[in-house]
Enzyme design. Structure first.
Site, short mmCIF file in Angstrom:
data_model
loop_
_atom_site.label_atom_id
_atom_site.label_comp_id
_atom_site.label_asym_id
_atom_site.label_seq_id
_atom_site.Cartn_x
_atom_site.Cartn_y
_atom_site.Cartn_z
N MET A 165 -23.48 22.66 10.58
CA MET A 165 -23.98 22.02 9.24
C MET A 165 -25.55 21.71 9.59
SD MET A 165 -21.92 19.15 7.15
CE MET A 165 -21.54 18.09 8.42
N CYS A 166 -25.80 20.83 10.71
CA CYS A 166 -26.93 20.49 10.98
C CYS A 166 -27.57 19.54 10.12
CB CYS A 166 -28.05 21.81 11.26
SG CYS A 166 -27.38 22.90 12.62
#
Lengths: 253, 298
Positions: B1-2
């Site tokens: 995701m980050c």
């Protein structure tokens, strides 16, 4: 009825007197009390509750606000929301005085969700019923796989909107981005502005009297009747060429 | 995701608070990426001086006497400021490349995180709040900066795999997404003379931009070239000595929100990251369009 351990301000079904009188708007500070308490409180309200008016303050872009509400509540959110606000809504009227993050009103069943600002990606995705109104712009994939929901966007919508939309109406007062209605089934798309491009199997269709009539109703319910008239719109729908596999269409899949 | 964040200040009055504002944005994005965190801060450099940010797994050993040894090797003064596992080495600007080579010769085990007149990069594995605290990011002043909270998908959870990636002087990049053709692009860039420190897909994107700019492209042109040459999903936020850029791939699945006021331009993966910025209530807030380069320069 679920059993919630957290503070629900005495609003669990069993704690609410049968004939409690209207006590006015319940203000819920999301920052102070947290998401689980909010959704737990809203879920615990019975369908015939008198505590119908709710105001959620300090949303600060939080996720999953007022998800899965299953009672005819009138909920106002004071500020912008994060992912999935009002997802799976049933019966409630939810108004966001701000912008909404990705997936607002995703899989809504019934009721009304109104966003005063903009909406992010996949607004109203897979919605099966009810009305979603976005007063600002919606981003990409608005109404993706919609299955009966009505969506009225006062501004523009982004690319890949109504992708694989199955039924319901998408009304756009502004412009639509690339690939509108790609692989569309029977949803009806009405756009007043420019459509950047149509997706596979999506075509412009004739606007007949029943469509003008339906549109008039949608504009009124979508709080847009002062901004637009039905005859300003063009209708788009499925050419129905992708329903069954046909080798001649292989390049379009 | 980050989770990725960026902040480009227009109002110099905010510069003392840059580190504090970015730290707050970064910590808010922790649940998008708790594996590691990194931040690039562009401070006001000293005229005629340049900096190397160097990381070591064994700072007590590797940084002891490093400044003196580098100073001797390049025949000019080198100053060191140790911050946890990193050291910022300041040298004369025209000695930067020499100093870099000297560092790697004297302490082969260290990693050069960044080089340039203004940029400093700090990154480590661990929760963003811990990473920011270890380096004292909150107290840093600066003109602009970018940050990243990582949820590892394409390569290991290591310090080297943390963002930002810097592949050219004062250039750096953070990425939310994943690239599918990074190996072939890396091979092409290697053949063109670029070198790589990791197997990370994001380092390829950073090197791609650096290479394009070496060939004469503007940052904006280099960013636009990512749309045709890089496959996969991406939202890139890029820093240069005096600029700040944002670009999303044409599908634009990865989220992005921007805000602009007279005082700043801010980027966040989510609106939540922006809520504590001054004047956000009246900022222009929008989602960057897919396949469109956004760029600010001072």
């Amino acid at each position: 009825m679920n059993n919630f351990d957290f503070d629900t301000r005495g609003l669990r079904a069993e704690a609410v007197p049968q004939n409690s009188i209207e006590t006015g708007t319940q203000v819920f500070d999301l920052e102070a009390r947290g998401l689980r308490a909010l959704n737990g409180t809203l879920h615990a309200l019975p369908p015939d509750t008198n505590e119908t008016s709710w105001e959620i303050v300090n949303p600060r872009g939080s996720h999953a606000i007022a998800v899965g509400v299953n009672a005819p509540l009138d909920i106002t959110v004071r500020g912008s929301t994060g992912y999935y606000c009002a997802g799976m809504n049933k019966l409630a009227s939810i108004r966001v005085h701000g912008s909404a993050g990705p997936g607002v009103a995703e899989n809504m069943m019934s009721g009304t969700v109104i966003v005063e600002g903009d909406a992010s990606q996949y607004a109203g995705a897979t919605g099966r019923g009810g009305l979603l109104v976005i007063k600002g712009n919606a981003s990409s994939r608005c109404g993706i796989s919609m299955k009966g929901i009505d969506i009225v966007v006062h501004g523009n919508i982004g690319h890949m909107s109504a992708f694989m939309a199955q039924s319901g109406n998408l009304v756009v007062l502004g412009d639509a981005g690339d690939a509108l209605g790609d692989s569309l089934y029977e949803a009806r798309l009405f756009v007043r502005g420019r459509v950047k491009s149509l997706g596979a199997d999506c075509i412009e269709k004739e606007m007949r009297p029943e469509h003008l009539e339906a549109l008039e109703d949608l504009l009124r319910r979508g709080e847009a009747d002062a901004k637009a008239r039905p005859e300003q719109f063009r209708r788009y729908g499925s050419a129905r060429q992708l329903y069954n596999f046909n080798i001649d269409n292989a390049s379009a899949y | 995701m980050c989770g990725i964040v960026g902040l480009f200040l227009k109002d110099p009055a905010l510069e003392p608070q840059l580190g504090a504002m970015l730290t707050d944005m970064l910590i808010t994005m922790t649940d998008r990426g708790p594996d590691s965190a990194g931040i690039a801060i562009y401070g006001r450099g000293e005229p005629g001086r340049a900096k190397l940010t160097i990381q070591s797994a064994d700072p007590g050993h590797d940084f002891a006497g490093l400044a003196e040894a580098v100073g001797e090797a390049i025949g000019a003064e080198a100053r060191a400021e140790v911050k946890d596992t990193h050291v910022v080495l300041t040298v004369l600007a025209d000695k930067l490349q020499e100093a870099r080579e000297a560092v790697l010769a004297i302490r082969p085990g260290v990693t050069v995180m960044s080089a340039g007149e203004e940029v400093e990069i700090f990154k480590e594995t661990g929760l963003p709040k811990d990473v920011a605290a270890r380096f004292g990011i909150e107290r840093m002043a600066g003109t602009h900066g970018i940050g990243h909270t990582r949820m590892a998908t394409e390569s290991a959870v290591t310090t080297a795999g943390a963002h930002p990636f810097s592949t050219g002087a004062d250039q750096c990049l953070v990425h939310n997404g994943s690239l599918s053709n990074h190996n072939s692009v890396r091979r092409r860039l290697k053949a063109a003379g670029m070198s790589f420190q990791t197997e990370n897909d994001t380092e390829v994107a950073a090197a791609f931009l650096t290479h394009r700019m070496h060939e004469g492209a503007s940052l904006e042109q280099a960013m636009e070239a990512t749309l045709t040459d890089l496959d996969g999903f991406f939202t890139f936020v890029v820093g240069t000595k005096d600029g700040f850029g944002v670009i999303r791939d044409p599908i634009a699945c990865k989220p992005a929100v921007m805000a602009e006021t007279d005082q700043y331009v801010a980027f966040g993966s989510e609106y939540r990251a922006l809520v504590n910025l001054p004047g956000i209530e009246n900022a222009r807030v929008w989602e960057p369009e897919p396949a469109t380069a956004y760029f600010w320069e001072r």
